[in-house]
Design an enzyme around this catalytic site. Structure first.
Site, PDB file in Angstrom:
ATOM      1  N   CYS A   1      10.002   4.403  -3.168  1.00 32.18           N
ATOM      2  CA  CYS A   1      11.402   4.655  -3.476  1.00 32.18           C
ATOM      3  C   CYS A   1      11.591   6.142  -3.754  1.00 32.18           C
ATOM      4  CB  CYS A   1      11.825   3.843  -4.685  1.00 32.18           C
ATOM      5  SG  CYS A   1      13.507   4.201  -5.182  1.00 32.18           S
TER       6      CYS A   1
ATOM      7  N   ASN B   1       5.520  -0.673  -0.687  1.00 28.69           N
ATOM      8  CA  ASN B   1       5.715  -2.114  -0.711  1.00 28.69           C
ATOM      9  C   ASN B   1       4.360  -2.803  -0.671  1.00 28.69           C
ATOM     10  OD1 ASN B   1       8.828  -2.762   0.190  1.00 28.69           O
ATOM     11  ND2 ASN B   1       8.107  -0.808   1.005  1.00 28.69           N
TER      12      ASN B   1
ATOM     13  N   ARG C   1      12.379   0.171   7.651  1.00 25.14           N
ATOM     14  CA  ARG C   1      13.430   0.740   6.788  1.00 25.14           C
ATOM     15  C   ARG C   1      12.839   1.189   5.438  1.00 25.14           C
ATOM     16  NH1 ARG C   1      15.624   0.394   1.769  1.00 25.14           N
ATOM     17  NH2 ARG C   1      15.528  -1.893   1.836  1.00 25.14           N
TER      18      ARG C   1
ATOM     19  N   HIS D   1      10.681  -9.119  -3.712  1.00 18.81           N
ATOM     20  CA  HIS D   1      10.474  -7.817  -3.058  1.00 18.81           C
ATOM     21  C   HIS D   1       9.678  -6.955  -4.027  1.00 18.81           C
ATOM     22  CE1 HIS D   1      12.016  -4.372  -0.469  1.00 18.81           C
ATOM     23  NE2 HIS D   1      11.578  -3.742  -1.539  1.00 18.81           N
TER      24      HIS D   1
END
Lengths: 302, 302
Positions: free
Chosen positions: B241, B250, B15, B208
């Site tokens: 993002c 990430n 995702r 995160h």
């Protein structure tokens, strides 16, 4: 534990950063410009050259020319690696004001890297230390493979402590603890420091971490928590170890400075000037900086 | 403080990792294979899809097909992002067993990213939470920009704590705290956790972190010291993002697993299988893994 309020950053790009560069030797003028740019950015300690046989490390064959050609800032210490008495004499002849010797915490690595046992290497350093003291020149001691060896695997903290103690007792003013192949993780780094500080005061220990596995900044944060206040790093993450398989570059000075700034720890170094220097030197070498901070922030001047 | 003895790793590659992938949508079959490989490697929590308008995030337009096509392991939780009631209904229709809502700690980022204020976003989540509870589906809450915003700069810890509290009080079982643009450093990360744990028990907080500035692993180590025991990561460091300038991927699952193994923290996940999966998916995308551990260790199987 409390973090240090200030950190001494020891810049490795001109020596540890360039010594393993493949291809033709980097031009002497480029090395000199690199060192002068680093000094202008506010770095106070720069390992500028290595007085080792050019047969072994061709990239460092112009060490004397580099040291002679340099316009020195009075506030900056320019050091050089001197593996033996001959190297030391050559360094003294061009006015090097600080030198370094290079030992290992791993027997197998010592044999492969400098062709002798740890004990033999320490014995070889004794006349170097003696002559340096006579000349009024400080000696730094490196210990490599402190968190793992490409041949032996894990290295016990007491082994690191013993080699560090020997170098310190011999007269090295500072012991730089190198994770040569970058395999360490934070608890192992803490334990290694805890063992070594039993013999060498924490203010005389430096962390010299490579970023092969991406762990260098986490490990640095862990040893900062232990009170370590000297960090070795190379602008643009240059470097690696010619005799250790898979050993990529030093932790990038840019990334260390960003970490330290975030922790409120003073270095007196201009991060943007280092970023720009990193883009310039890697441009000369035909690549990009190995520094996420440099890539995220980008260059401002050439 | 004591490190946790085990960590729950929440995998983000399908995702958060793929949603921003440029070019044509990644084939549905590739997404399904990715999720199944991650589950086979021992990952127990996978964010598999996003039920958001394909107008906004075209890469996630096949969320229902992905969820329907998946061979599910009974021991694995497959979750999906559901920004509103319509997304939730679509997710429930294909048997999603856990969903997530996405808020921000920054007013400016909330406006730019989801076109409403923080308060409005929280109000929109209420019917989602209510309907999810009726359906017996757990809801995870994300808070973005917890260590900095591309528009506002620094974010005060109390602002993060307030948004996390609102989501927790509303019924989110876990609050994932996102350093969306990767600007954080360890002390700031610790302070943010310290503020937030006043309202949300530490075992319900997840870290995160993005690795834009190379700080993610140092920050993770710092919050592990605070007792955080849930970490979001994406295999091969996929992601970023779409609405935050300079926000790279990430933190890589491979690097997190290496760090945790070094700290003696159990995850039950097969690192080599994750490395191989990272090489495979980035091969499908035409690049290399953004994971130093993957590059240092190399792949074993395809």
């Amino acid at each position: 534990m409390a973090l240090p309020t200030s950190v001494k950053l020891f810049e490795m790009a001109p020596r540890d950063g360039l010594q393993n560069e493949p291809g033709d030797p980097v031009p002497t003028a480029t090395k000199i410009e690199l060192i002068e740019r680093l000094a202008n950015a506010g770095i106070g300690h720069i390992e500028a050259a290595s007085f080792v046989s050019p047969k072994w490390v061709p990239q460092m064959g112009d060490a004397a020319e580099v040291m002679r050609g340099l316009t020195r800032e009075p506030s900056v210490v320019y050091s050089a690696l001197t593996p033996n008495l001959k190297g030391l004499e050559n360094a003294l002849a061009v006015g090097v004001e600080e030198v370094a010797v290079f030992g290992a915490a791993s027997e197998a690595f010592s044999q492969k890297n400098i062709n002798c046992s740890i004990a033999e290497s320490l014995a070889r350093f004794e006349p170097v230390l003696k002559r340096a003291q006579e000349a009024g020149v400080r000696v730094r001691g490196y210990v490599s493979c402190v968190l793992g060896c490409p041949y032996e695997g894990d290295i016990v903290p007491s082994q690191v402590a013993n080699v560090a103690k020997a170098l310190y007792d011999m007269g090295c003013y500072e012991i730089s603890l190198g994770d040569t192949i970058g395999v360490g993780t934070p608890l192992a780094a803490k334990r290694m420091i805890e063992a070594t500080r039993q013999y060498v005061p924490i203010e005389h220990l430096a962390a010299h971490f490579h970023d092969t596995y991406g762990m260098a900044l986490a490990n640095l944060y862990a040893v900062l928590e232990e009170g370590v206040s000297v960090i070795d790093a190379a602008t643009a993450g240059l470097g690696g170890c010619p005799y250790a398989k898979g050993a990529s570059g030093n932790v990038a000075t840019e990334d260390v400075l960003y970490l330290l700034a975030g922790l409120g720890i003073d270095t007196g170094i201009n991060l943007q000037a280092i970023i720009d220097t990193g883009y310039w030197i890697t441009g000369e070498l035909g690549r990009k900086p190995s520094s996420k901070v440099a890539l995220a922030k980008g260059r401002v001047s050439s």
